[in-house]
Every structure is written in structure tokens, then in C-alpha cells.
Design an enzyme around this catalytic site. Sequence first.
Site, PDB file in Angstrom:
ATOM      1  N   GLU A 290       0.817  -1.147   0.076  1.00  0.00           N
ATOM      2  CA  GLU A 290       0.043   0.048   0.128  1.00  0.00           C
ATOM      3  C   GLU A 290       0.871   1.386   0.092  1.00  0.00           C
ATOM      4  O   GLU A 290       0.385   2.242   0.729  1.00  0.00           O
ATOM      5  CB  GLU A 290      -0.956   0.049   1.195  1.00  0.00           C
ATOM      6  CG  GLU A 290      -0.158   0.193   2.604  1.00  0.00           C
ATOM      7  CD  GLU A 290       0.281  -1.282   3.048  1.00  0.00           C
ATOM      8  OE1 GLU A 290       0.261  -2.063   2.391  1.00  0.00           O
ATOM      9  OE2 GLU A 290       0.296  -1.362   4.345  1.00  0.00           O
TER      10      GLU A 290
ATOM     11  N   HIS B 222      -8.188  -3.746  -1.205  1.00  0.00           N
ATOM     12  CA  HIS B 222      -7.462  -4.156   0.321  1.00  0.00           C
ATOM     13  C   HIS B 222      -6.370  -2.877   0.206  1.00  0.00           C
ATOM     14  O   HIS B 222      -6.348  -2.206   1.360  1.00  0.00           O
ATOM     15  CB  HIS B 222      -6.784  -5.384   0.162  1.00  0.00           C
ATOM     16  CG  HIS B 222      -5.722  -5.625   1.262  1.00  0.00           C
ATOM     17  ND1 HIS B 222      -6.281  -6.205   2.396  1.00  0.00           N
ATOM     18  CD2 HIS B 222      -4.645  -5.124   1.702  1.00  0.00           C
ATOM     19  CE1 HIS B 222      -5.193  -6.218   3.281  1.00  0.00           C
ATOM     20  NE2 HIS B 222      -4.410  -5.799   3.063  1.00  0.00           N
ATOM     21  N   GLU B 223      -5.447  -2.709  -0.842  1.00  0.00           N
ATOM     22  CA  GLU B 223      -4.495  -1.678  -0.736  1.00  0.00           C
ATOM     23  C   GLU B 223      -4.912  -0.360  -0.773  1.00  0.00           C
ATOM     24  O   GLU B 223      -4.466   0.362  -0.153  1.00  0.00           O
ATOM     25  CB  GLU B 223      -3.446  -1.851  -1.854  1.00  0.00           C
ATOM     26  CG  GLU B 223      -2.913  -3.274  -2.205  1.00  0.00           C
ATOM     27  CD  GLU B 223      -2.259  -3.940  -0.899  1.00  0.00           C
ATOM     28  OE1 GLU B 223      -1.840  -3.253   0.019  1.00  0.00           O
ATOM     29  OE2 GLU B 223      -2.153  -5.276  -0.671  1.00  0.00           O
TER      30      GLU B 223
ATOM     31  N   GLU C  97      -3.604  -4.360   9.389  1.00  0.00           N
ATOM     32  CA  GLU C  97      -4.109  -5.252   8.380  1.00  0.00           C
ATOM     33  C   GLU C  97      -5.581  -6.066   8.692  1.00  0.00           C
ATOM     34  O   GLU C  97      -6.371  -6.122   7.798  1.00  0.00           O
ATOM     35  CB  GLU C  97      -3.337  -6.592   8.400  1.00  0.00           C
ATOM     36  CG  GLU C  97      -1.873  -6.331   7.878  1.00  0.00           C
ATOM     37  CD  GLU C  97      -1.856  -5.474   6.299  1.00  0.00           C
ATOM     38  OE1 GLU C  97      -2.768  -5.703   5.556  1.00  0.00           O
ATOM     39  OE2 GLU C  97      -0.681  -4.961   5.893  1.00  0.00           O
TER      40      GLU C  97
HETATM   41  N1  BES Z   1       1.169  -4.395   3.734  1.00  0.00           N
HETATM   42  C1  BES Z   1       0.826  -5.470   3.273  1.00  0.00           C
HETATM   43  C2  BES Z   1       2.069  -6.439   2.619  1.00  0.00           C
HETATM   44  C3  BES Z   1       3.099  -6.576   3.641  1.00  0.00           C
HETATM   45  C4  BES Z   1       2.799  -6.838   5.060  1.00  0.00           C
HETATM   46  C5  BES Z   1       4.320  -6.529   3.425  1.00  0.00           C
HETATM   47  C6  BES Z   1       3.802  -6.980   6.077  1.00  0.00           C
HETATM   48  C7  BES Z   1       5.367  -6.571   4.412  1.00  0.00           C
HETATM   49  C8  BES Z   1       5.213  -7.067   5.508  1.00  0.00           C
HETATM   50  C9  BES Z   1      -0.173  -5.549   2.091  1.00  0.00           C
HETATM   51  O1  BES Z   1      -1.127  -4.567   2.396  1.00  0.00           O
HETATM   52  C10 BES Z   1      -0.993  -6.970   1.999  1.00  0.00           C
HETATM   53  O2  BES Z   1      -1.471  -7.337   2.903  1.00  0.00           O
HETATM   54  N2  BES Z   1      -0.938  -7.671   1.045  1.00  0.00           N
HETATM   55  C11 BES Z   1      -1.391  -9.015   0.842  1.00  0.00           C
HETATM   56  C12 BES Z   1      -2.564  -8.896  -0.151  1.00  0.00           C
HETATM   57  C13 BES Z   1      -3.869  -8.702   0.831  1.00  0.00           C
HETATM   58  C14 BES Z   1      -4.990  -8.763  -0.463  1.00  0.00           C
HETATM   59  C15 BES Z   1      -4.224  -9.554   1.772  1.00  0.00           C
HETATM   60  C16 BES Z   1      -0.396  -9.770   0.121  1.00  0.00           C
HETATM   61  O3  BES Z   1       0.643  -9.276  -0.370  1.00  0.00           O
HETATM   62  O4  BES Z   1      -0.668 -11.073  -0.043  1.00  0.00           O
HETATM   63 ZN    ZN Z   2      -2.598  -5.308   3.925  1.00  0.00          ZN
END
Ligand code: BES
Ligand code: ZN
Length: 609
Positions: free
Chosen positions: A269, A293-294, A316
Amino acid sequence: MSTADPSRTDFHSYARPDQVRVRHLDLDLEANFSSKTLRGFATLHIKRASKDAPLVLDTRDLNIEKVEVSQNGREWQETEFEVGAADKVLGSPLTIRLTPDAQLVRVHYQTKPEASGLQWLEPEQTAGKKHPFLFTQSEAIHARSWIPLQDSPGIRVTYSARIRTPKELMAVMSAENDVNAVRDGEYAFRMRQQIPPYLIALAIGDLTFKAMSDRTGVWAEPSMLEKAAAEFADTENMMKAAEELYGPYQWDRYDILVLPPSFPFGGMENPRLTFATPTVIAGDKSLVSLIAHELAHSWSGNLVTNATWRDFWLNEGFTVYLERRIQEKVFGKRRADMEEVLEVAELERELKRLPEADQILHIDLKGRDPDDGFTNVPYVKGALFLRHLEQTFGRENFDRFLRGYFSHFQFQSITTGDFVNYLKANLLEKRPELAAKVNVEEWVEKPGLPASAPRPESDAFRQVSALASQWTAGKAALTEFPVKEWSTQEWLHFLSAMPEDLGVSRMKELDKAFGLTKTGNAEIASQWLLMAIRNRYEPAYARLEEFLTTVGRRKFLKPLYEELAKTPEGRKRGLAIYAKARPGYHPIAQVTIDGILKPANETTGVTSR
Ligand code: BES
Ligand code: ZN
């Protein structure tokens, strides 16, 4: 980092913001693709509470060349600094001596090729195959591997940047991006809102832009641009839905950057510019809840931020809940219900094997890598808690409460305790008779799922489940399945309803009827390939190898390698594939897969970073 209130202590930073606090960052960096380094300087604008305390920054694998201080930004004076011993998780503190009136600190430095927050791609790893590519991934604590700073989500900075690249490449950042910038290798950026350091992001490559609405657009390599813009065409509708629910979008533009397939996450995000995996481009918009989500993080996370990584569920869990609400508004309840059932099923599977300490929303991460907290617990248990509050207090009340929460805490970093206090004062204490049904302490501080947790249901899935059990009992023919009408989510539910020991001949039947080995949908492919490993379904082995050597998304890699590692012959195949695939994976994914296949590393010569 320590402060008076122990719950605000960030165990993942060396910074001492109670003594000196960085308020603004000015970056000046040049990207060198042949040495795989960023080189230049970071100028930090500081605010001091103490005259004699040094400035302590977080770093990991940085070469610090020189540090200067200044009172006015015109005259600079070199100062002493010390790089402390490297901790495996935290990296090294950089302690800088400050003169009594120093207001600005300039650190001249260079990154290392193995920086954990950078991935340098060879042209072959991109869609166009002609130009190299670089992208950053700063969350959770990787910003320190490419910028020396106070790398704690409890600290917020504005930033500006000048980035120099090879002339033929384009640079974009999580900041104001000039969509009409001339491609000349010199780019300037500005982020006016205060953000936590894990949201600082940069990407460089053969990137082109296409607008989707006045305030949304896509950045991608030329060959991906049209496909991406078509897939994400509902972004503006999602923004409107989110604004109706949670108040104005505060970041001006919302653009999406489509990365090469080695991006280790689904999405990230980064403010004004979500980074996304190309594996969400299924051709039928069926995976775009990732964009919801993002986008939702523009409220939960980027506007109101977890103060420490213990409070990650505030980012999250809230975001998964918001994602479902946006999705319901834009795509309807049927679709939102299906996704909720799928994610809760996954949470329940994961809870069976997670240690109790890791089942707690307010998780204790002291001495651990914050990446260890990356499970379905903060995401889905967190979202279920909010769903429980919604169902208890009524949607209208709860929506009003959330709007108030975002505006009360906007541009702040908060702890779980801050949220709980606000919840009590603004929702629970107003309706004590309803509050009696909510055990906040149990939700936030205890393992497992409370008995009162909502159990989402999907009508669509009931039909799919019925067909699945009839077929496995030999009472239905695959030719009778209404698969033409099935969405990706129905496919995923169907596959997850298959017994683990389905057997080769039934796998073959499914494949023959539905061509699953050939599917271009990455979610369905990963689920199918997992079944192929379990059942030793050899016709899918070539596809498995292709998948693992082209896709770097950790969520897909991890279960596949784990399944391979369960048997000696699987492990052998896993190691052979990994030997080819590893150089193309992101450092973060390499660490994860090394951990899964490690016991055999020594004997096969697969080395870790
Ligand atoms: N912020 C997260 C990605 C993240 C979290 C990167 C912790 C590093 C450390 C992002 O918003 C996320 O949750 N991405 C998910 C997709 C979502 C639809 C659940 C992913 O990458 O799987
Ligand atoms: Zn997330």
C-alpha cells in the site's frame, strides 16, 4: 526505541525519538544497475529534545561514507559517527554525534547489492526483457537497508527525493509522481503528508502510464499496460465506495504500479502508488479485491498507522474488514461473502498449527523478526473482531464509529491500547447492554477464536460443496457441473473441498474435464499444484517447475515448497527447482524458502544470502 509508555516501545528500532526526532527526509540517490547499488545522500531534518544526545539511526548493510551536520543548510561540517554491531533482525545502529546547534544531518552512503529491501532484476525477469528493473519493499523493517533513518512506524516524516537513473528508464515513488515527466534519467518527488518510513518506496524500469480516471491510473511496462488498465477499471468506483464509508481520500491521486512477477507480495500500500503483483491480472477482474485491500490502507494503515509491529493487526485486520465492505458495495454481497468464507477457512486451518502465542492479535514480537507476525491472525482474526463489533452494534453505528476513528487519529501512529481506549469511550460505554456481548480482552490478548466469533456463510459455496461431495462419493459426473458460471472463488472453494488423498486417477479426471494444469489464474494454479504435489500427479510437474521459477509471490511459494519438503523425493525435487529459481527470488522470499528447505542446504550446496 523506548519511551515512557512501555506498550509504545518499538523493539524493532534503535532510534531514540524521545531525544531526537527526524521530521523530514530529503533523498538524493543515483541508481547503478551494473553494481546493483544506490549511492548518494540522505538529509534528515531533526527536532531535538536534548542538547547532548546523539542521533541514532537504523541501518542494515549500508556503507556509510561520511556524515555532516548543519544549522542552516548552507554550511556543513563533518561529524563523528559509529556503526554498531549488526543484529541479525535489526541491523546496525548508526550513532551520530551532533553539535549543539545542528538542525540538519546529511549521511553519505551506498547500499549493498544484497540489501533486503531492494530487488535488482535482470532484463530477462521483466515483461519486456530489454531493460533492468529495481523496486523497493520497505515494510516491515527493510527501509533501513536502503535509507539510514529512524525506521519505526511510530515516527512520521514528510519526504522529498531526487533520483538519477539510466536515461532510458523511468523512476516512480510513493509521492507526487509527475505523470508527464520527461524520460531523461532525472526525477524529483515530494510527499507532503507525514508517513511512517515503511511507506517510502521507489521503482525504476521501463515504465509507462495510462490514466483510468481523473485521479487513478496504472504504471506498467508497455506490454502490460492495457491489460492492467482493463483489469483495474473499477478502481475509481472502489475509491468512491471507500470515501462514502470512511471519509475523503486524503492522498490526492491513487495509482497502481504493476511489478514483474518476482514481487514477493500480492500488493503493498505505498501511498499514492500501490505496488501490485502481475499475478492479480487474471483477465476477468476476479482477483481485484487485492486493489480494494491496498486502497483501503489509505485509511487503515497509511492514515492511522500501527505504532509498533505488535500492533500490525490495526493495519491489516482493519484493512481486510474495509476491503470486504468496499467489495460488497462495488461487486455485491455474494462475492464479498465468498471471499470472507475462503479467508476464514484459511485462518481456521492455520490456527490448528500455530503456537498459541502467535494466535494473539496483540502479539509479542520482542526478539523476533516482525515478518514472523505475518499470518492470517492479524488479517482475518482482526477483521472478524471488527465484523463482530459491526454485528453487535449495528452497521450504521459501527460505520459512524469507524469514520470518527479515522478522523480522530488521522496522520498518527497508534497502539492497540489507544484503539481499545477509543473503542470503549466511543462505542462500548455508550451502549453498555450491547457492550456486555463483546469480550475485548479475549479478542485482543487471547489465542484462538472466541466462541462468539462470526461464522460467515456463502449460499454460492453451499452448492459447490454439495457437488464436490457428490462427485467424491461417485454420485455426480463432472460434465454436469455448471462450471461456466463459476467464479475464481467457487473454483478455489471446490478445490479446497477435495480430500487430501484424492489420488492420481481422480486428479487426472479433474484435469481432463477442466484443464486445471493449464490455468492462467495464479490463485487456482497454486491450489491445483499443491494438490498435484500431495497426490504425486506427475502431468503437472512441469507446470509446477514453471510456476516456481517465474512467480516470486511468497504466499504462493511458501505452501508449495512446504508441501514438497514433506517427503524425501519431494524435497529433492524442491531443492532442484529452488537451485534454478532462487536467484530470481526477492531477498525476503529467499529467507523464507531457505528456512523451509534448510536442513538439506548443506549437502546440496544451496547457500543462503
Ligand atoms: N501491507 C501488506 C504487505 C506486507 C505486510 C508487506 C507486512 C510486508 C510486511 C499488504 O497490504 C498486504 O496485506 N498484501 C497481501 C494482499 C492482501 C489482499 C491480503 C499480500 O501481499 O498477500
Ligand atoms: Zn494489507
